[in-house]
Design a protein around this motif. Structure first.
Motif, short mmCIF file in Angstrom:
data_model
loop_
_atom_site.label_atom_id
_atom_site.label_comp_id
_atom_site.label_asym_id
_atom_site.label_seq_id
_atom_site.Cartn_x
_atom_site.Cartn_y
_atom_site.Cartn_z
N UNK A 160 19.34 25.20 58.94
CA UNK A 160 19.29 24.65 57.46
C UNK A 160 20.72 25.14 56.87
N UNK A 161 21.04 24.47 55.84
CA UNK A 161 22.39 24.98 55.47
C UNK A 161 22.06 26.12 54.29
N UNK A 162 23.01 27.17 54.65
CA UNK A 162 23.06 28.39 53.75
C UNK A 162 22.10 29.33 54.17
N UNK A 163 21.29 29.26 55.24
CA UNK A 163 20.25 30.02 55.49
C UNK A 163 20.85 30.75 57.16
N UNK A 164 20.53 32.08 57.11
CA UNK A 164 20.58 32.56 58.66
C UNK A 164 19.25 33.12 58.77
N UNK A 165 18.71 32.76 60.34
CA UNK A 165 17.46 33.14 60.64
C UNK A 165 17.43 34.45 61.11
N UNK A 218 19.79 34.70 52.75
CA UNK A 218 20.70 33.49 51.93
C UNK A 218 20.80 34.06 50.71
N UNK A 219 21.45 33.06 49.86
CA UNK A 219 21.56 33.22 48.51
C UNK A 219 20.36 32.80 47.93
N UNK A 220 20.02 33.26 46.74
CA UNK A 220 18.75 32.98 46.24
C UNK A 220 18.64 31.47 45.84
N UNK A 221 19.97 30.79 45.29
CA UNK A 221 19.98 29.46 45.28
C UNK A 221 19.78 28.54 46.50
N UNK A 222 19.83 29.06 47.87
CA UNK A 222 19.87 28.46 48.99
C UNK A 222 18.56 28.33 49.66
N UNK A 223 17.64 29.31 49.06
CA UNK A 223 16.59 29.39 49.72
C UNK A 223 15.38 28.51 49.11
N UNK A 224 14.90 27.58 50.19
CA UNK A 224 13.85 26.65 49.79
C UNK A 224 12.41 27.24 49.61
N UNK A 225 11.38 26.35 49.04
CA UNK A 225 10.11 26.68 48.84
C UNK A 225 9.30 26.82 50.09
N UNK A 226 9.83 26.15 50.84
CA UNK A 226 9.23 26.04 52.19
C UNK A 226 10.16 25.22 53.29
N UNK A 227 10.29 25.70 54.45
CA UNK A 227 11.10 25.05 55.64
C UNK A 227 10.33 24.11 56.24
N UNK A 234 24.74 37.60 45.82
CA UNK A 234 24.62 38.31 46.91
C UNK A 234 23.19 37.82 47.62
N UNK A 235 23.51 37.85 49.13
CA UNK A 235 22.48 37.50 49.80
C UNK A 235 21.12 38.15 49.83
N UNK A 236 19.93 37.55 49.99
CA UNK A 236 18.75 38.40 50.03
C UNK A 236 17.97 38.00 51.45
N UNK A 237 16.98 38.71 51.84
CA UNK A 237 16.10 38.39 53.00
C UNK A 237 14.60 38.27 52.42
#
Length: 189
Positions: free
Chosen positions: A160-165, A131-140, A97-100
């Motif tokens: 960024x792949x898997x992320x929506x701004x 995005x999904x928790x696995x797709x969110x990086x530590x920093x952009x 499930x995507x998170x913000x």
């Protein structure tokens, strides 16, 4: 994203009086939301210090009694005078499930405009992403080597792949501003 281990105990006493008593003992009242349930619990204030007072983002491996789950910090409440944490809301997350989240921005490289005398300005320290928790990086990490004087990078320029701004598309992330030195150099040329 980094993980953080946190354990707490379920609290049965609710309300202002009980919360005040917990805080006097060095505990922080917390609440876990998600999956159709609310769990009220307490954690030691000393255990939360490295989670709260850091520029990095974490997902929390939360252990409440016998129950274990993954969560993120949804909201922090601070005391208006002392600045101590007085309450934390956690949101339970799942892998599908995507998170913000607000993710910190890091700039990489030396911009062409800075070499020409401009000044690099970071206008957005954090960006809101979904995005999904696995797709969110530590920093952009954003490369600014091609940025010239008077030019900027906006949210719509990022991919960024898997992320929506979720920030406005025309919001500035960083720019190279004109300085007196760079203006004089361009007039001479």
């Amino acid at each position: 994203m980094k993980s953080f281990q946190l354990s707490g105990s379920v609290r049965t006493d609710l309300g202002k009086k009980a919360a005040k008593a917990f805080r006097l003992n060095g505990d922080i009242p917390c609440e876990l939301y998600g999956k159709g349930r609310n769990v009220h619990f307490i954690c030691k204030e000393s255990d939360l210090r490295k989670l709260v007072f850091t520029p990095e983002i974490y997902y929390v491996e939360l252990t409440i009694g016998e129950d274990k789950c993954l969560a993120i910090i949804q909201e922090l409440q601070f005391h208006p005078v002392s600045g101590r944490v007085i309450h934390i809301d956690f949101l339970e997350v799942t892998e599908d499930k995507p998170i913000v989240m607000q993710v910190p921005v890091s700039l990489e490289g030396l911009a062409v405009g800075v070499k020409a005398g401009g000044k690099l300005s970071l206008d957005a320290r954090k960006l809101k992403v979904q995005g999904l928790i696995s797709a969110i990086p530590e920093k952009l990490v954003i490369n600014v080597e091609a940025l010239e004087v008077g030019k900027a990078i906006q949210v719509k320029n990022l991919d960024f792949e898997g992320l929506k701004f979720l920030n406005p598309a025309n919001a500035l992330v960083c720019s190279v501003k004109v300085t007196r030195g760079s203006r004089a150099a361009s007039e001479e040329a």
